[in-house]
Design an enzyme around this catalytic site. Structure first.
Site, PDB file in Angstrom:
ATOM      1  N   ASP A 205       0.854  -1.187   0.000  1.00 39.23           N
ATOM      2  CA  ASP A 205       0.000   0.000   0.000  1.00 39.23           C
ATOM      3  C   ASP A 205       0.887   1.233   0.000  1.00 39.23           C
ATOM      4  O   ASP A 205       2.122   1.125   0.013  1.00 39.23           O
ATOM      5  CB  ASP A 205      -0.941   0.007   1.219  1.00 39.23           C
ATOM      6  CG  ASP A 205      -2.299   0.646   0.888  1.00 39.23           C
ATOM      7  OD1 ASP A 205      -2.311   1.697   0.225  1.00 39.23           O
ATOM      8  OD2 ASP A 205      -3.332   0.091   1.299  1.00 39.23           O
ATOM      9  N   GLY A 230       4.110   1.367  -2.249  1.00 38.92           N
ATOM     10  CA  GLY A 230       3.908   1.717  -3.644  1.00 38.92           C
ATOM     11  C   GLY A 230       2.441   1.904  -3.969  1.00 38.92           C
ATOM     12  O   GLY A 230       1.566   1.718  -3.122  1.00 38.92           O
ATOM     13  N   PHE A 232      -0.711   0.815  -6.589  1.00 44.76           N
ATOM     14  CA  PHE A 232      -1.110  -0.218  -7.550  1.00 44.76           C
ATOM     15  C   PHE A 232      -1.342   0.352  -8.944  1.00 44.76           C
ATOM     16  O   PHE A 232      -1.519  -0.382  -9.905  1.00 44.76           O
ATOM     17  CB  PHE A 232      -2.320  -1.008  -7.071  1.00 44.76           C
ATOM     18  CG  PHE A 232      -3.476  -0.206  -6.526  1.00 44.76           C
ATOM     19  CD1 PHE A 232      -4.098   0.775  -7.283  1.00 44.76           C
ATOM     20  CD2 PHE A 232      -3.971  -0.455  -5.245  1.00 44.76           C
ATOM     21  CE1 PHE A 232      -5.187   1.490  -6.792  1.00 44.76           C
ATOM     22  CE2 PHE A 232      -5.053   0.261  -4.739  1.00 44.76           C
ATOM     23  CZ  PHE A 232      -5.663   1.235  -5.512  1.00 44.76           C
ATOM     24  N   HIS A 250     -13.923  -1.898  -7.228  1.00 48.70           N
ATOM     25  CA  HIS A 250     -15.213  -1.196  -7.347  1.00 48.70           C
ATOM     26  C   HIS A 250     -15.066   0.321  -7.215  1.00 48.70           C
ATOM     27  O   HIS A 250     -15.988   1.057  -7.558  1.00 48.70           O
ATOM     28  CB  HIS A 250     -16.233  -1.747  -6.343  1.00 48.70           C
ATOM     29  CG  HIS A 250     -16.050  -1.280  -4.930  1.00 48.70           C
ATOM     30  ND1 HIS A 250     -17.058  -1.343  -3.994  1.00 48.70           N
ATOM     31  CD2 HIS A 250     -14.985  -0.738  -4.279  1.00 48.70           C
ATOM     32  CE1 HIS A 250     -16.624  -0.869  -2.834  1.00 48.70           C
ATOM     33  NE2 HIS A 250     -15.379  -0.504  -2.990  1.00 48.70           N
TER      34      HIS A 250
END
Length: 340
Positions: A205, A230, A232, A250
């Site tokens: 994360d 980091g 995503f 989502h």
């Protein structure tokens, strides 16, 4: 017709109750804001004493409780003292799965403002937040630290609803290394490692998010977890057997979702598992909370809930074969894929 409370009613009366349900929701928010359930956690209290504990006007508080009691939230004893019910217990801040943070988020002034612009979101097909706040939702949270904390607490509470059922519904023991992508402080990863004692975990994360992880992991499985910093949107740790993304995809539209999933595919060896924890919209016209959280996603961040067919299209475009959807005891499912 049957109204939400189970009585026979005309269509107009049923429609009125549905419309006024927003008032019930706001009443629950007020009780959560005042921490009424916390004040009653040690036992029943008379109204004046309860009002003093929560800093409320006794008459107004009594009227709020009268309305909530009609919904099964709180109760009044024969001696006039107020007490918790099983529903009210969920509003305790220390409940195993507390609904208080979600109530405070849904009823927050800022969030109500966002939902008041649903019509605009439907007209444009885009989030209302940039036009209202001048920036994207997650950037806006940084400008409103109190509201941001309410949001973070609500997301933590929602995780409490899904983590147990997810771990119970899926066999994680077949994986040697599991990456929790966007895994926050590591609550899900800790639960997975408890169920898979031979597995190693990678918690991935942003640096500012991971700063809160060591305290939780020290209490669980820190020796089997590697922290990796980091985004995503840029990359994902390589070489794992399974990649878990809980309540991530989502949040984003298809283009952004594909960017995330393609980064996972670039990092994943052939045959690695992709496990998305999300609500899945039914393909038919049955009622589903996912159809309403889909509206939430549209309003705040151009995200969307998806059907299984829509997830299959994303998987195909990102280089994964969709294996299937694993139902859990909660409203959340595990959408399983395999890197091809």
């Amino acid at each position: 017709m049957t109204s939400p409370d189970g009585t026979t009613a005309s269509p107009a009366e049923v429609m009125q109750e549905l419309i006024l349900a927003a008032w019930v929701s706001q009443g629950i928010t007020a009780a959560a804001d005042l921490r009424v359930a916390d004040a009653l956690s040690a036992g029943p209290l008379p109204l004046d004493e309860l009002a003093g504990k929560v800093g409320a006007d006794p008459d107004a508080l009594g009227r709020l409780l009268r309305a909530l009691i009609g919904q099964g939230i709180f109760a009044r004893r024969d001696d006039g003292r107020y007490e918790l019910t099983p529903m009210a217990e969920l509003l305790r801040s220390d409940a195993p799965v507390s609904m208080a943070p979600m109530a405070r988020f849904i009823g927050a002034r800022q969030h109500r403002e966002h939902w008041s612009l649903l019509t605009e979101a439907i007209k444009t097909g885009t989030s209302v937040v940039p036009g209202l706040r001048g920036k994207e939702f997650f950037d806006y949270l940084g400008d409103e630290p109190e509201f941001g904390q309410i949001f973070n607490d609500a997301m933590t509470g929602m995780s409490g609803l899904s983590i147990g059922p997810v771990v119970e519904a899926y066999d994680f023991t077949r994986f040697a290394t599991i990456v929790d992508v966007g895994g926050g402080h590591g609550r899900l990863l800790a639960a997975i490692l408890a169920a898979a004692p031979d597995a190693q975990g990678v918690l991935y994360d942003l640096p500012e998010v991971l700063a809160g992880a060591p305290a939780l992991l020290r209490e669980t499985h820190a020796e089997r977890v590697r922290l990796a910093e980091g985004s995503f949107f840029d990359s994902v740790p390589t070489g794992a057997d399974a990649y878990v993304l809980k309540h991530i995809i989502h949040d984003w539209d298809d283009d952004a979702s594909l960017r995330i999933l393609r980064n996972v595919r670039s990092a994943a060896p052939a045959g690695a598992a992709l496990l998305l924890v999300e609500t899945v919209i039914p393909e038919d016209d049955s009622g589903s909370i996912a159809k309403w959280t889909d509206m939430e996603m549209l309003i705040v961040n151009n995200g969307r809930e998806r059907t299984a067919t829509e997830y299959r299209r994303l998987f195909d475009a990102a280089g994964f074969e969709m294996v299937g959807v694993v139902d859990t005891a909660s409203r959340f499912s595990i959408i399983e894929g395999r890197a091809v």
